[in-house]
Design a protein around this motif. Sequence first.
Motif, short mmCIF file in Angstrom:
data_model
loop_
_atom_site.label_atom_id
_atom_site.label_comp_id
_atom_site.label_asym_id
_atom_site.label_seq_id
_atom_site.Cartn_x
_atom_site.Cartn_y
_atom_site.Cartn_z
N SER A 438 -2.62 -26.84 60.11
CA SER A 438 -2.53 -26.39 61.59
C SER A 438 -1.84 -25.15 61.82
O SER A 438 -2.31 -24.60 62.72
N TRP A 439 -1.15 -24.61 61.01
CA TRP A 439 -0.60 -23.27 61.17
C TRP A 439 -1.93 -22.18 61.05
O TRP A 439 -1.93 -21.44 61.96
N GLN A 440 -2.85 -22.37 60.15
CA GLN A 440 -3.83 -21.58 60.00
C GLN A 440 -4.94 -21.61 60.99
O GLN A 440 -5.45 -20.50 61.57
N THR A 441 -5.15 -22.88 61.55
CA THR A 441 -6.20 -22.97 62.64
C THR A 441 -5.35 -23.23 64.13
O THR A 441 -5.94 -23.23 65.28
N ARG A 442 -4.28 -23.05 64.21
CA ARG A 442 -3.57 -23.08 65.43
C ARG A 442 -3.78 -24.41 66.15
O ARG A 442 -3.81 -24.20 67.39
N CYS A 443 -3.70 -25.39 65.59
CA CYS A 443 -3.89 -26.89 66.03
C CYS A 443 -2.50 -27.43 66.24
O CYS A 443 -2.13 -28.07 65.29
N ASP A 444 -2.14 -27.41 67.42
CA ASP A 444 -0.60 -27.82 67.65
C ASP A 444 -0.60 -29.35 67.74
O ASP A 444 0.47 -29.97 67.10
N LYS A 445 -1.46 -29.92 68.24
CA LYS A 445 -1.60 -31.44 68.10
C LYS A 445 -1.49 -31.73 66.45
O LYS A 445 -0.75 -32.90 66.35
N LEU A 446 -2.06 -31.39 65.87
CA LEU A 446 -2.34 -31.96 64.32
C LEU A 446 -0.84 -31.51 63.60
O LEU A 446 -0.26 -32.16 63.00
N GLU A 447 -0.16 -30.22 64.07
CA GLU A 447 1.10 -30.02 63.61
C GLU A 447 2.10 -30.72 64.00
O GLU A 447 2.96 -31.15 63.12
N GLN A 448 2.18 -31.22 65.19
CA GLN A 448 3.05 -31.94 65.81
C GLN A 448 3.06 -33.51 65.37
O GLN A 448 4.00 -34.12 64.84
N TYR A 449 1.75 -33.89 65.06
CA TYR A 449 1.86 -35.35 64.45
C TYR A 449 2.13 -35.18 63.09
O TYR A 449 2.82 -36.24 62.71
N SER A 450 1.78 -34.43 62.33
CA SER A 450 2.26 -34.59 60.78
C SER A 450 3.64 -34.21 60.69
O SER A 450 4.44 -34.82 59.79
N THR A 451 4.40 -33.46 61.55
CA THR A 451 5.69 -33.38 61.51
C THR A 451 6.38 -34.55 61.79
O THR A 451 7.39 -35.02 61.17
N LYS A 452 5.78 -35.33 62.89
CA LYS A 452 6.58 -36.57 63.40
C LYS A 452 6.28 -37.57 62.29
O LYS A 452 7.21 -38.22 61.82
N LEU A 453 5.18 -37.55 61.53
CA LEU A 453 5.02 -38.54 60.32
C LEU A 453 5.94 -38.15 59.07
O LEU A 453 6.55 -39.08 58.61
#
Length: 557
Positions: A438-453
Amino acid sequence: MSEETKVFKDLLIACRVGDLDTVDTLLSTPNLNINQTDEWNYSPLILASICGHVQVVSLLLTRGAVCDRDTFEGERCIYGALNDEIKNMLLSFDISKKIDVSQPFASHLASMLRPINPLIVDDIIFKLKDEPDEVYKLNRFLLAGRSPYCFDKLNDEWKDRNIIELPDNPSVFKQIIDYIYLKSDKLTYDTELIESAKLWGLDILGESIEKLKNKEFKERSKINHDSLIQFIEKARSDMNVFVNTMIDNKIIIKMEELDFEEDEIEFDDLKPQDYLNNLQMLQLLNSDSFPDIILSVVDVVTNSIVYYPCHRAMLLRSEYFDTMFNSEIFSSNNDFPTVKFDEGEIANIKELSIIKLNCTNSEVAELILTFIYHDDITYLPLRLTIDLLFIADELLLDRLKTLCAVNITSKFKDFSWDEFLNMEEKVGYDCFDLIRISWQTRCDKLEQYSTKLIAYNLEKIFNSPKNNDLLKELINESASRIKERQNTDTIELVDDIRYYLSKKYGVSGESSSDFLDLGDIWTKGTEDSKVMKNAMLSYERDIEMVDHFLDQLDLDA
């Protein structure tokens, strides 16, 4: 209850209570009709409006919600608004702007009718007997994809013709073309148009016009409104069928058919234009896809080169291809011969340029084409999602990146330990790697989901030596992403974990001191107070784990 029905009901609830994050997530669900209503004629926008949720109303409008004051729903939405801020927002919202923002597919097709962009390839002309000065420069592939009548004609009578003369009434022909290119605005009842729509195989257009017969203004307005939404969905459906036909017309060349050994192949250095012979080029050129460019993919999975008959006009939906086609190197070598006529000229496509997509899997390439041509992907396997995300990022297709993120998050909705453990097997990457991606692709939605998990399973991660080390490594990487980080700087990953811990345990702020003052409630020993006390203790325990990670890494955040 079907999945689509459940998603819509969840959206209605989120709009009623003003849950902006949930609304944002649900709006990314494929094939969701944001303007449908429930059994009481409430739409998501109406509920957000009458409940006074300004941010939710704004989000819904920018994502495609319609507020047409000439309809019953529009009036209900505007005049039922809880406050003037929402009412003024609804009244000032321009529907044409809404279409551009929320319907990029529709606005792109409409822009092709009288293109400003010189890269849009017009390759057929229609002249009308009754109006010799009126000329329509159109696109074979779009006519074929949207009209069965045109598809048959282009494969037969119009196959080798660049200029077509039609006897149709100019007004009727214009409305037919406006429908095909999604330029339709307001429909009017016209028996001749109904007959022409039937001839061209445009059933929805004919049916919509039939409904207007003997209707009052308000009824006509609602029919127009509903019809325009139907027209867009029908266009997407038509182009989905067309892109599947286009993919079926691909040519595959196996590496074993070429003049080198497999162990000598350098896939990155392969130039696909060197391996397509004249007969194969002619096969693509004469296919019923009516291409003006060939997209090639070197597929390392099947050891082959795959060639797809494509169209610049649609590839231009990606800024990446737009930049490529505008480059000096490309444009200097890729001008079409033209057919000149009294009112101008059009492209005379006798050969096709070949471009290469930096994708190593033709399955992923076909998903890209499916999205570009009809704005959605019907089925996306989890195993291909991350590969598609990387290509979508390279092609600057932000909505496709969101669809990739939603494809993962919608399959792992419980934030459970089992989901955490199964992520790598099903997606191909574990939760920690998903954050890096998500950092590489600037995909905030995936980053926030993974952090919540991670946050929701922090205790188990902490007690698992392997996952404990992996999380520490990730925290360290997050800290290093801040240039010239000072000791007192925050660490984004740590901040996000703390935030989701506060959500998990119902903390109103960012620390246990921000719990609501329980006062005498705790002393009474009620069940509610015990639950709240346990939640606070669990929250403090997890926060201590986060601090422990930071201490071990000698970080302060």
